[in-house]
Design an enzyme around this catalytic site. Sequence first.
Site, mmCIF file in Angstrom:
data_model
loop_
_atom_site.group_PDB
_atom_site.id
_atom_site.type_symbol
_atom_site.label_atom_id
_atom_site.label_comp_id
_atom_site.label_asym_id
_atom_site.label_seq_id
_atom_site.Cartn_x
_atom_site.Cartn_y
_atom_site.Cartn_z
ATOM 1 N N ARG A 79 -61.648 26.763 -21.803
ATOM 2 C CA ARG A 79 -62.011 27.605 -22.947
ATOM 3 C C ARG A 79 -62.780 26.749 -23.949
ATOM 4 N NH1 ARG A 79 -58.853 28.825 -28.110
ATOM 5 N NH2 ARG A 79 -60.167 30.426 -29.025
ATOM 6 N N HIS A 123 -65.999 30.031 -33.303
ATOM 7 C CA HIS A 123 -64.827 29.234 -33.689
ATOM 8 C C HIS A 123 -65.193 28.534 -35.004
ATOM 9 C CE1 HIS A 123 -61.009 27.278 -31.877
ATOM 10 N NE2 HIS A 123 -61.096 26.851 -33.123
ATOM 11 N N GLU A 168 -59.242 33.315 -34.100
ATOM 12 C CA GLU A 168 -58.442 33.330 -35.327
ATOM 13 C C GLU A 168 -59.182 33.838 -36.557
ATOM 14 O OE1 GLU A 168 -56.601 29.493 -35.892
ATOM 15 O OE2 GLU A 168 -55.482 29.622 -34.010
ATOM 16 N N ASN A 294 -52.803 32.382 -29.914
ATOM 17 C CA ASN A 294 -52.651 30.961 -30.243
ATOM 18 C C ASN A 294 -51.307 30.787 -30.917
ATOM 19 O OD1 ASN A 294 -55.251 30.664 -29.350
ATOM 20 N ND2 ASN A 294 -56.132 30.128 -31.340
ATOM 21 N N TYR A 296 -48.293 27.920 -32.104
ATOM 22 C CA TYR A 296 -47.854 26.539 -32.293
ATOM 23 C C TYR A 296 -46.419 26.431 -32.791
ATOM 24 C CZ TYR A 296 -52.665 25.168 -31.562
ATOM 25 O OH TYR A 296 -53.885 24.970 -30.995
ATOM 26 N N GLU A 347 -54.206 29.000 -26.975
ATOM 27 C CA GLU A 347 -53.965 27.671 -27.542
ATOM 28 C C GLU A 347 -52.471 27.461 -27.682
ATOM 29 O OE1 GLU A 347 -55.862 26.659 -31.290
ATOM 30 O OE2 GLU A 347 -57.751 27.557 -30.629
#
Length: 442
Positions: A79, A123, A168, A294, A296, A347
């Site tokens: 990606r 991005h 995002e 994504n 985290y 991600e």
Amino acid sequence: MADPILAFPEGFVWGAATAAYQIEGGWNAEGKGESIWDRFCHTPGKIHNGDTGDVACDHYHYCQADIALMRQLGLTAYRFSVSWPRVVPNGCGAINPAGLDFYDRLVDGLLAANLQPFVTLYHWDLPQALGDLGGWPHRDVCGYFADYAALMVRRLGDRVRHWTTFNEPHVSAFLGYRDGQHAPGLQDEKLALQAAHHLLMAHGLAAQAIRAIAPQAQVGIVLDMFPTETDTDLPEDRTIVERAWQKEIGWFLDPLLRACYPPEALQAYGPHAPHIQPGDLALIAQRLDFLGVNFYSRNLVRNGNLVKPVPGSEYTEMDWEIHAPALRRLLVRLQREYSIPPLYITENGAACPDKVGPDGCVHDPRRINYLRDHFTQVRLAMDDGVDLRGYFVWSLLDNFEWSYGYSKRFGLIYVDYSTQRRIFKDSARWYAQVIARNGVED
Ligand code: FCB
């Protein structure tokens, strides 16, 4: 005896992710235009240590060597994002053929190495010329984005199947226009909400443009999801959790999948709510072929307060709590509450204090543990019925971590920025084994 394997379905996509500004360098090479991130980094005081993405991992020149590394890892997909000002220096008008050629060679190299390209069109590196026009709060930028998307699909659509419009939009809009931490560094909530609305509209227009040129294209968008959770039953905590969902996740997911903004959040924004024209929401809610998540970390609240640090939890170098079960709960919630298309984790990864040891190696056991825990949790979510098709580790290489500059290392591959030497970390070798076995040790 070897540990039993938690197996993934055949054809599960194992990838790694990067973004143009974070790795490419070549910020003004061969006709590339300036982006808002070039401008932001060149403004003193904005980025830790005065770092910039001017050179980064110099992937613009090391591209084919980096593909060889991906191949060594056995990745089945990669990606990456396209730098809009590299191909259209002013965001609209003249095209930069050298920029298009770069992405052409990248895609050909990936396919020759048996890697599926997953292209992200945006991005965060908006052409500065469109920033000067007003950036994302300016409605005209949506149309320019759709033209740029069409250009890329005309050039690469015969070889690229998976297209992601935005990475995002929440971070682009809120960190860039409300919190001032990202380019263009503004601090105005009303502008941020208008930017967010236009990012979503630009997604809708681009999705239409992509499909008009390449009807077989798979079109998706990537959202950041950093859920707020509670482990109490207090109504006060439940309310905080729901409000956070609406303002951060639902604010993007609901227009995309339900053609409306979450009503309470919309009301709460009052005069800061975006200006919405008739037809905007129908445009935003184009069919999605996939959704990228994504993930985290999470926030935890108890008794009305954010708990930090959470007793017993470990934290990454970003000061983000490591708590993989939140990913399973998140995926299950998405599946339960929305008509969700197939999902990818686009991600997930950890910043660790990586160093090259006296043995010339980079030992990063904490990253291996982090990834193992998250792979396990998504596998459990799949047992719960979540349709997850693949996983992209953030990141292939150590790179420029936005306002943190080069102080955070997320790569599977260590980068010595002074020599551009790449070194496989232990986690890279471990990930190669996961891919080869299509499973994780239990
Ligand atoms: C995400 C960004 C990505 C990277 C990681 C750590 O929000 O999409 O570029 O910086 O965080």
